[in-house]
Design an enzyme around this catalytic site. Sequence first.
Site, PDB file in Angstrom:
ATOM      1  CB  CYS A 140     -19.713  31.752  33.126  1.00 14.84           C
ATOM      2  SG  CYS A 140     -20.345  32.056  34.861  1.00 14.84           S
ATOM      3  CG  HIS A 179     -16.153  32.992  31.054  1.00 18.92           C
ATOM      4  ND1 HIS A 179     -16.785  33.103  32.398  1.00 18.92           N
ATOM      5  CD2 HIS A 179     -15.045  32.409  31.312  1.00 18.92           C
ATOM      6  CE1 HIS A 179     -15.810  32.502  33.104  1.00 18.92           C
ATOM      7  NE2 HIS A 179     -14.980  31.889  32.410  1.00 18.92           N
TER       8      HIS A 179
END
Length: 486
Positions: free
Chosen positions: A78, A132
């Site tokens: 991510c 993120h």
Amino acid sequence: MLSPGGGLLWLGLVLGSVGSAALGSSATDALNVLLIIVDDLRPSLGCYGDKLIRSPNMDQLASRSLLFQNAFAQQAVCAPSRVSLLTGRRPDTTRLYDFNSYWRAHSGNFSTIPQYFKENGYVTMSVGKVFHPGVSSNHSDDSPYSWSVPPYHPSSEKYENTKTCRGPDGELHANLLCPVDVADVPEGTLPDKQSTEQAIRLLGKMKTSASPFFLAVGYHKPHIPFRYPKEFQKLYPLENITLAPDPQVPAGLPPVAYNPWMDIRQREDVQALNLSVPYGPIPADFQRKIRQSYFACVSYLDTQVGHLLSALDDLQLASSTIVALTSDHGRQAGDLVELLSLFPTLAGLAGLPVPPRCPIPSFHVELCGEGRNLLKHFQVRDSEEDLYIRGNPRELVAYSQYPRPADSPQWNSDKPSLKDIKVMGYSIRTVDYRYTVWVGFNPREFLANFSDVHAGELYFVASDPWQDHNMYNDSQGGALPRSLTP
């Protein structure tokens, strides 16, 4: 094998004026941008030929968009993937391979897509999981650089990994499989529902704004855990769910390339299976349940995208808005493109100057890109011409990479911290083959040693589409293709 995440990159044309916009636009006719980022979405969608999946809203978007079949993330985790996508720089430039550093302090003060639009007069807004959260975006989603207003995070996202899944025993668990009655979960809602509602509110406010907008909406699902409204499970009866078509670990796979999926193993329902580590197979009935819940998450996500796009239509913003939908990583689905291309392509479609290509090295350059501008594909999309017509398809290459802490699978193989990285896998994908080389890596110097080859993989796409037959040891002593050497 190293399977760098193949994102879904749709630079969606729900408008008819891109051609004129790209030739130059004034402040009064600038195009808006709606960027939708979906977490861990693989091409399990009707528009990619999947006959089981119910995804009518994303399929409709794809039908009036330019759909890329082979769009590759630069690292399938991510934080590194999103920083790479949003800065247009490769992980070896951002120097982010884990979750524990902020690129502006750690590598270089690189501009981001929303920052560039903000500096060009756009109101930039973030909803949900765009960057993120945490250290990798400075605990601020890169504010104030990237956003005109404070980013929005749904209040219910703090429950995503808590004990909110009702098990067969009637108790609450932190499970992988988590169909829920939304009325019974904390706050009576789910993060992606909240994000859609907030995004629609922002669209309503921007309808009367004199400035163009750049709205990024990040959805959590279908990322694990598979926590979704239970009614979507009914769309996929277990008797209709088949096993994955290629479940076995290939005989020629080097151990360094194997992902032991430790994150999944931490879930209570998976722990109860008492699987052996690292290669222990998942029981077939549980495999089907995993696939059922993943598909249900995709359909749940599809309804959220549908609500968002309907609001765009209802507010009469669709004809002046570029829609891009992408995944941060998933599995590959052919047009070879990289998610790095999002930055220059969105800028070109919006009529902004396209940032220059980066020099090597580029740590000192704030604004540049390492991806190709894909604008030419939009210029031929209404004809019968092939997407490759303006170039040789065998010149197209997508690069990806993935770190490992050791040559064999261990507890932190999925997501090693920077200090623990000992091996880096570099992969190139062409129309003919995928070539991956695993080499020694010095995390203190951020330096890969291509003379220290730990393992290699070579798969030919036409004869081995599932990448089961590693031909590396049969190829001229495993010599590196020149396109991969530093």
